[in-house]
Motif scaffolding. Structure first.
Motif, short mmCIF file in Angstrom:
data_model
loop_
_atom_site.label_atom_id
_atom_site.label_comp_id
_atom_site.label_asym_id
_atom_site.label_seq_id
_atom_site.Cartn_x
_atom_site.Cartn_y
_atom_site.Cartn_z
N ARG A 68 9.33 10.85 -11.05
CA ARG A 68 8.27 11.12 -10.07
C ARG A 68 7.55 9.83 -9.68
O ARG A 68 7.16 9.64 -8.52
N ALA A 69 7.36 8.92 -10.65
CA ALA A 69 6.68 7.65 -10.35
C ALA A 69 7.47 6.82 -9.35
O ALA A 69 6.89 6.16 -8.49
N LYS A 70 8.80 6.87 -9.45
CA LYS A 70 9.62 6.11 -8.51
C LYS A 70 9.49 6.66 -7.09
O LYS A 70 9.49 5.91 -6.12
N VAL A 71 9.37 7.98 -6.99
CA VAL A 71 9.20 8.59 -5.67
C VAL A 71 7.82 8.28 -5.10
O VAL A 71 7.68 7.97 -3.91
N GLU A 72 6.80 8.34 -5.96
CA GLU A 72 5.43 8.10 -5.50
C GLU A 72 5.20 6.64 -5.17
O GLU A 72 4.37 6.32 -4.31
N GLY A 73 5.92 5.73 -5.84
CA GLY A 73 5.67 4.32 -5.65
C GLY A 73 4.48 3.86 -6.46
O GLY A 73 3.76 4.67 -7.06
N SER A 74 4.24 2.57 -6.47
CA SER A 74 3.15 2.01 -7.25
C SER A 74 1.82 2.23 -6.55
O SER A 74 1.67 1.92 -5.37
N ALA A 75 0.86 2.76 -7.31
CA ALA A 75 -0.47 2.99 -6.73
C ALA A 75 -1.22 1.69 -6.51
O ALA A 75 -2.19 1.64 -5.77
N THR A 76 -0.78 0.61 -7.14
CA THR A 76 -1.48 -0.67 -7.04
C THR A 76 -0.86 -1.60 -6.01
O THR A 76 -1.33 -2.71 -5.83
N LYS A 77 0.24 -1.16 -5.38
CA LYS A 77 0.92 -2.01 -4.41
C LYS A 77 0.88 -1.35 -3.05
O LYS A 77 1.30 -0.20 -2.89
N THR A 78 0.37 -2.05 -2.07
CA THR A 78 0.25 -1.51 -0.73
C THR A 78 0.95 -2.42 0.26
O THR A 78 1.25 -3.58 -0.03
N GLY A 79 1.21 -1.88 1.45
CA GLY A 79 1.87 -2.68 2.47
C GLY A 79 1.06 -3.88 2.90
O GLY A 79 1.61 -4.92 3.28
N GLU A 80 -0.27 -3.76 2.84
CA GLU A 80 -1.12 -4.88 3.24
C GLU A 80 -0.94 -6.10 2.33
O GLU A 80 -1.26 -7.23 2.71
N GLN A 81 -0.43 -5.86 1.10
CA GLN A 81 -0.25 -6.98 0.16
C GLN A 81 1.01 -7.78 0.45
O GLN A 81 1.27 -8.77 -0.22
N LEU A 82 1.79 -7.34 1.44
CA LEU A 82 3.01 -8.07 1.77
C LEU A 82 2.68 -9.28 2.64
O LEU A 82 2.89 -9.29 3.85
N VAL A 83 2.13 -10.28 2.00
CA VAL A 83 1.83 -11.54 2.66
C VAL A 83 2.90 -12.53 2.24
O VAL A 83 3.22 -12.65 1.05
N GLY A 84 3.49 -13.22 3.18
CA GLY A 84 4.59 -14.12 2.86
C GLY A 84 4.20 -15.16 1.82
O GLY A 84 3.07 -15.66 1.79
N ALA A 85 5.16 -15.50 0.95
CA ALA A 85 4.90 -16.50 -0.07
C ALA A 85 4.53 -17.84 0.56
O ALA A 85 3.69 -18.58 0.03
#
Length: 375
Positions: A143-160
């Motif tokens: 179920r956790a894999k389906v839900e995804g991480s609660a601490t990771k959001t799309g806004e955090q996808l800032v390029g290295a």
């Protein structure tokens, strides 16, 4: 040394207080285990890395601490709810539901139950096994894999690269801030932290082991040699003795920053070699947990979103997968992941990012502007 810098060093040295005898991590773990039932303690003490015995049965200090905390929480819940402390499928199911009501994520609940089960086997009943308990944990994992991480959001996808450039910008501002005082040194350190986290995508635990001249060595420009012991890495305890991280980076910007920091700004903290020294405690370095907190504060301030050190690793994997030829195969090596599947999640996401970008470019190329209608 400039006059202003000399004054800063003298003031800093006067602030140095005699070191107090802090409790070692081993003593802290023993104190934590001592809070558990007396008959449970020998089995957990035997798992300590400092105890003699089979090395493959040893746990890392961090893992043992997590297991002890999970067992204490489990015992408290069983005592208050009237359940038997012996793990069972139905009890685990009810406990997971109570954790969810407390706001604990599915992934964290699964981790708690796994630690309770392994801790109970080690402390109480080495032969214990429960298919029902394993089923509850497996179901939570799925179920956790389906839900995804609660601490990771799309806004955090800032390029290295964007994070690296932010670090360089902070360093440039520190250089131009006027007198080279402790606060300029702090800003330079913070910028170097972001640059390093993006250039050497390691965990905060590894970054806390960075020492100029020992684990971070400047070779002929532009080569930076990063050499970490196994104790700095996320490995099983018995693997750490013969493991390590050894990379040579070709990065002239990072080389220049480390060189200037070593000569000009680092001595303002103290006479040590830690790359990330503490601002508040003379002679101490910033802990791994605090490095993650500091990275989050800096990215929150400049990007409007908190990005942890571990999330920086994810961004490195995503950017490498998206921009480099064969990035899906390169990224696991770049991140030093033993299981390529761990990095493939970032690679799959990068494919989605690339597809969306290509589609946007296609739509833009086909877009035409209508002429004014003459009715």
């Amino acid at each position: 040394m400039p006059y202003a810098s000399m004054i800063a060093v003298i003031r800093r040295q006067r602030q140095r207080a005699p070191k107090t005898n802090r409790k070692s991590k081993t003593d802290s773990i023993r104190a934590l285990i001592a809070r558990l039932p007396e008959e449970w303690q020998p089995g957990l003490v035997a798992r300590m890395s400092s105890e003699p015995g089979n090395r493959k049965q040893k746990w890392s200090d961090d893992h043992l601490t997590s297991v002890a905390h999970a067992l204490l929480r489990w015992l408290g819940w069983c005592d208050s709810s009237g359940h038997d402390v012996r793990p069972a499928g139905t009890t685990f199911h009810v406990y997971a539901g109570d954790l969810a009501q407390e706001g604990v994520s599915t992934r964290s609940a699964s981790d708690y139950l796994g630690r309770i089960l392994s801790g109970y086997v080690s402390a109480c009943d080495p032969g214990f096994a429960s298919v029902a308990c394993d089923h509850v944990i497996s179901r939570l994992n799925a179920r956790a894999k389906v839900e995804g991480s609660a601490t990771k959001t799309g806004e955090q996808l800032v390029g290295a690269s964007t994070i690296f450039d932010l670090g360089r910008e902070i360093i440039d501002n520190a250089r131009a801030s006027g007198p080279r005082d402790l606060f300029a040194a702090r800003d330079f350190r913070n910028g170097l932290l972001l640059m390093t986290a993006a250039a050497v995508p390691q965990r905060a635990r590894a970054l806390s082991h960075f020492e100029i001249g020992r684990t971070v060595i400047l070779l002929d420009r532009p080569y930076v040699h990063v050499r970490l012991p196994g104790t700095a890495l996320k490995l099983r305890e018995y693997e750490k003795e013969h493991a390590g991280y050894d990379r040579v980076l070709e990065n002239p910007v990072l080389w220049d920053a480390v060189d200037e920091y070593r000569r000009v700004f680092r001595p303002l903290f103290d006479d040590g070699s830690a790359m990330f020294p503490s601002l508040l405690e003379v002679g101490e370095k910033v802990s791994a947990a605090q490095l993650g907190h500091l990275t989050g504060n800096l990215t929150q301030k400049h990007f409007g979103v908190r990005i942890s050190v571990h999330r920086v690793r994810d961004n490195v994997a995503t950017e490498a997968s998206e921009e480099l030829a064969g990035g899906g195969y390169i990224a696991p090596v770049l991140l030093d992941n033993r299981n390529p599947a761990t990095t493939m999640a970032s690679y799959d996401h990068a494919q989605g990012v690339r597809a969306a970008r290509d589609h946007a470019e296609f739509v833009a190329s086909r877009r035409s502007y209508s002429a004014i209608l003459r009715l």
